[in-house]
Write an enzyme that holds these catalytic residues in place. Sequence first.
Site, mmCIF file in Angstrom:
data_model
loop_
_atom_site.group_PDB
_atom_site.id
_atom_site.type_symbol
_atom_site.label_atom_id
_atom_site.label_comp_id
_atom_site.label_asym_id
_atom_site.label_seq_id
_atom_site.Cartn_x
_atom_site.Cartn_y
_atom_site.Cartn_z
ATOM 1 N N LYS A 17 0.629 -1.521 0.151
ATOM 2 C CA LYS A 17 -0.092 0.080 0.031
ATOM 3 C C LYS A 17 0.460 1.411 0.074
ATOM 4 C CE LYS A 17 -2.490 -0.839 3.926
ATOM 5 N NZ LYS A 17 -1.870 -2.510 4.218
ATOM 6 N N ARG A 92 -9.277 0.808 9.410
ATOM 7 C CA ARG A 92 -8.843 -1.116 9.718
ATOM 8 C C ARG A 92 -9.732 -1.569 10.900
ATOM 9 N NH1 ARG A 92 -3.228 0.261 9.585
ATOM 10 N NH2 ARG A 92 -1.395 -1.209 9.661
ATOM 11 N N ARG A 131 11.844 -5.627 4.806
ATOM 12 C CA ARG A 131 11.510 -4.517 4.401
ATOM 13 C C ARG A 131 12.837 -3.299 5.231
ATOM 14 N NH1 ARG A 131 5.425 -1.803 5.216
ATOM 15 N NH2 ARG A 131 5.549 -2.641 7.801
ATOM 16 N N ARG A 164 11.731 -1.433 10.585
ATOM 17 C CA ARG A 164 10.896 -0.953 11.200
ATOM 18 C C ARG A 164 10.836 -2.406 12.510
ATOM 19 N NH1 ARG A 164 5.630 0.264 8.554
ATOM 20 N NH2 ARG A 164 4.633 -0.997 9.870
ATOM 21 N N ARG A 175 0.640 -9.083 14.030
ATOM 22 C CA ARG A 175 0.045 -7.771 12.930
ATOM 23 C C ARG A 175 -0.862 -8.291 11.748
ATOM 24 N NH1 ARG A 175 4.797 -4.725 10.727
ATOM 25 N NH2 ARG A 175 3.776 -3.704 9.540
#
Length: 217
Positions: A17, A92, A131, A164, A175
């Site tokens: 996203k 969400r 990531r 992160r 998550r």
Amino acid sequence: MIKKKNLVFLGPPGAGKGTLSEVLIKETGISHISTGNILRAEIKNETELGKKAKGFVSSGALVPDELVADMVGEWLGKDECGKGFILDGFPRTVRQAELLEQALNKIGKKLDCVVYFKAGEELLLKRLTARLTCGGCGAIFNKIFSAPKQEGKCDKCGKDLVQRADDSLETAQERLKVYNVQTAPLIEYYEKKGLLCSVDSELPKNKSYPMLISVLN
Ligand code: AMP
């Protein structure tokens, strides 16, 4: 260049996203809000909101609906959203979707499209744990799928790339669990409203981006 301009980007963490938002805002000039980015900045700056959000974000849980919805409602009222907007990572929960509808009604706007970024869990975990995010400009890289030219440095601004904290395997798994329970029901919610369209985000960016543009026209 796109007809649908008031957008929600919906999908699991790691679906791309943020990555496709980066390209779309550059090419269209519409505004972008990532509730995750804002919360991380608030936590870093140790603001009141940051202090409230910290525990939720670091464990992979969701920050309470009203806190996030207020933040987004305030942003939507700004002039810069006039050309269109991407809500990335919001709503969400169904409650957040209801609060969003109320906020949009208040300012006489409506959503044109909810883009569902579809990808399987195995690939998502692989992407999340590899990531890298730029500590300076927020650009997103990936050790496996889109490595920076120089290891550990951002191609765009030269600052250091970091992982992160919530992209560790354990928190990423949590998550995804939270997404499946609390966020995935929004797929049906927006389908019933006739607003949902999908992008195959298992594909690399050069293939998923043209698909995104075609669903927005
Ligand atoms: P993201 O960068 O979108 O993956 O979000 C990172 C973290 O910020 C999430 O795991 C949540 O803890 C928090 N967060 C971001 N957006 C929301 C939201 N709309 N509602 C509740 N929590 C959120």
